[in-house]
Design a protein around this motif. Structure first.
Motif, short mmCIF file in Angstrom:
data_model
loop_
_atom_site.label_atom_id
_atom_site.label_comp_id
_atom_site.label_asym_id
_atom_site.label_seq_id
_atom_site.Cartn_x
_atom_site.Cartn_y
_atom_site.Cartn_z
N THR A 81 0.86 -1.18 0.00
CA THR A 81 0.00 0.00 0.00
C THR A 81 0.89 1.23 0.00
N PRO A 82 0.41 2.37 -0.49
CA PRO A 82 1.26 3.57 -0.50
C PRO A 82 1.82 3.86 0.90
N PRO A 83 3.14 3.99 1.02
CA PRO A 83 3.76 4.20 2.33
C PRO A 83 3.46 5.59 2.89
N SER A 84 3.51 5.68 4.20
CA SER A 84 3.21 6.95 4.87
C SER A 84 4.47 7.70 5.31
N ASN A 85 5.61 7.02 5.33
CA ASN A 85 6.83 7.62 5.87
C ASN A 85 7.84 7.89 4.75
N VAL A 86 7.44 8.77 3.81
CA VAL A 86 8.27 9.09 2.63
C VAL A 86 8.85 10.49 2.81
N HIS A 87 10.15 10.61 2.61
CA HIS A 87 10.84 11.89 2.81
C HIS A 87 11.79 12.16 1.66
N GLY A 88 12.32 13.37 1.63
CA GLY A 88 13.35 13.71 0.67
C GLY A 88 12.79 14.31 -0.60
N GLN A 89 13.72 14.64 -1.45
CA GLN A 89 13.42 15.32 -2.70
C GLN A 89 13.85 14.44 -3.86
N LEU A 90 12.94 14.20 -4.78
CA LEU A 90 13.29 13.44 -5.96
C LEU A 90 14.26 14.24 -6.82
N LEU A 91 14.74 13.66 -7.87
CA LEU A 91 15.74 14.30 -8.71
C LEU A 91 15.21 15.60 -9.31
N THR A 92 15.91 16.69 -8.99
CA THR A 92 15.60 18.01 -9.51
C THR A 92 16.90 18.66 -9.93
N ALA A 93 16.79 19.73 -10.69
CA ALA A 93 17.99 20.48 -11.08
C ALA A 93 18.71 21.00 -9.83
N GLU A 94 17.95 21.45 -8.84
CA GLU A 94 18.56 21.95 -7.60
C GLU A 94 19.36 20.86 -6.89
N LYS A 95 18.83 19.65 -6.84
CA LYS A 95 19.53 18.54 -6.20
C LYS A 95 20.84 18.24 -6.92
N VAL A 96 20.81 18.24 -8.25
CA VAL A 96 22.02 17.99 -9.03
C VAL A 96 23.03 19.13 -8.81
N ASP A 97 22.56 20.38 -8.83
CA ASP A 97 23.46 21.51 -8.58
C ASP A 97 24.11 21.42 -7.21
N GLN A 98 23.35 21.02 -6.20
CA GLN A 98 23.91 20.87 -4.85
C GLN A 98 24.99 19.79 -4.83
N HIS A 99 24.74 18.71 -5.53
CA HIS A 99 25.72 17.62 -5.60
C HIS A 99 27.00 18.10 -6.29
N ILE A 100 26.85 18.81 -7.39
CA ILE A 100 28.02 19.33 -8.11
C ILE A 100 28.79 20.31 -7.23
N ALA A 101 28.10 21.18 -6.54
CA ALA A 101 28.75 22.16 -5.66
C ALA A 101 29.50 21.44 -4.54
N ALA A 102 28.91 20.41 -3.98
CA ALA A 102 29.57 19.65 -2.92
C ALA A 102 30.83 18.96 -3.43
#
Length: 140
Positions: free
Chosen positions: A114-135
């Motif tokens: 069944t659809p889980p209730s404890n889902v967190h975080g951000q799926l792949l976005t340009a911002e997430k990729v930019d943060q990874h590159i900056a790190a």
């Protein structure tokens, strides 16, 4: 062909043991793929397990078949983001414009949950990729 949205969630509470209701899931990547209308969620799970686990050398050899080119590129992005392999306990969300499924990776199969209730975080976005590159840049 039917457009499928595929979202990968890592189980951050129980790695290598089956998902249980309430486990914390963290979003990692998402993508859209046109797939045959008759494909079942378990087949998509097997594809995802393959792409997010095998060596890139193998994915590169498989890319000679036109339908596998995108798999190679998706596998490259996943590894460039330094995401861990897809494992038992992880969960995939699959959605079309008409329905959705949540298969969980078990030791020898994919099990619909069944659809889980404890889902967190951000799926792949340009911002997430930019943060990874900056790190990565700051570690040089």
């Amino acid at each position: 062909m039917t457009l499928h949205q595929i979202r990968i969630y890592h189980n951050t509470e129980s790695r290598l043991t089956p998902y249980e209701d309430g486990h914390r899931l963290t979003a990692t990547v998402s993508l859209g793929r046109d797939l045959p209308a008759g494909i079942v969620p378990e087949q998509i799970g097997e594809w995802a397990f393959h792409v997010f686990n095998v060596d890139l050398d193998q994915l590169e050899r498989e890319r000679l078949a036109p339908e596998w080119e995108i798999s190679f590129l998706i596998g490259c992005v996943y590894r460039l983001l330094r995401l861990r392999s897809l494992s038992v306990g992880d969960v995939i969300e699959l959605a079309t414009d008409r329905e959705s499924w949540w298969p969980a990776c078990d030791p020898f199969r994919w099990r619909r949950i069944t659809p889980p209730s404890n889902v967190h975080g951000q799926l792949l976005t340009a911002e997430k990729v930019d943060q990874h590159i900056a790190a990565q840049t700051s570690h040089r």
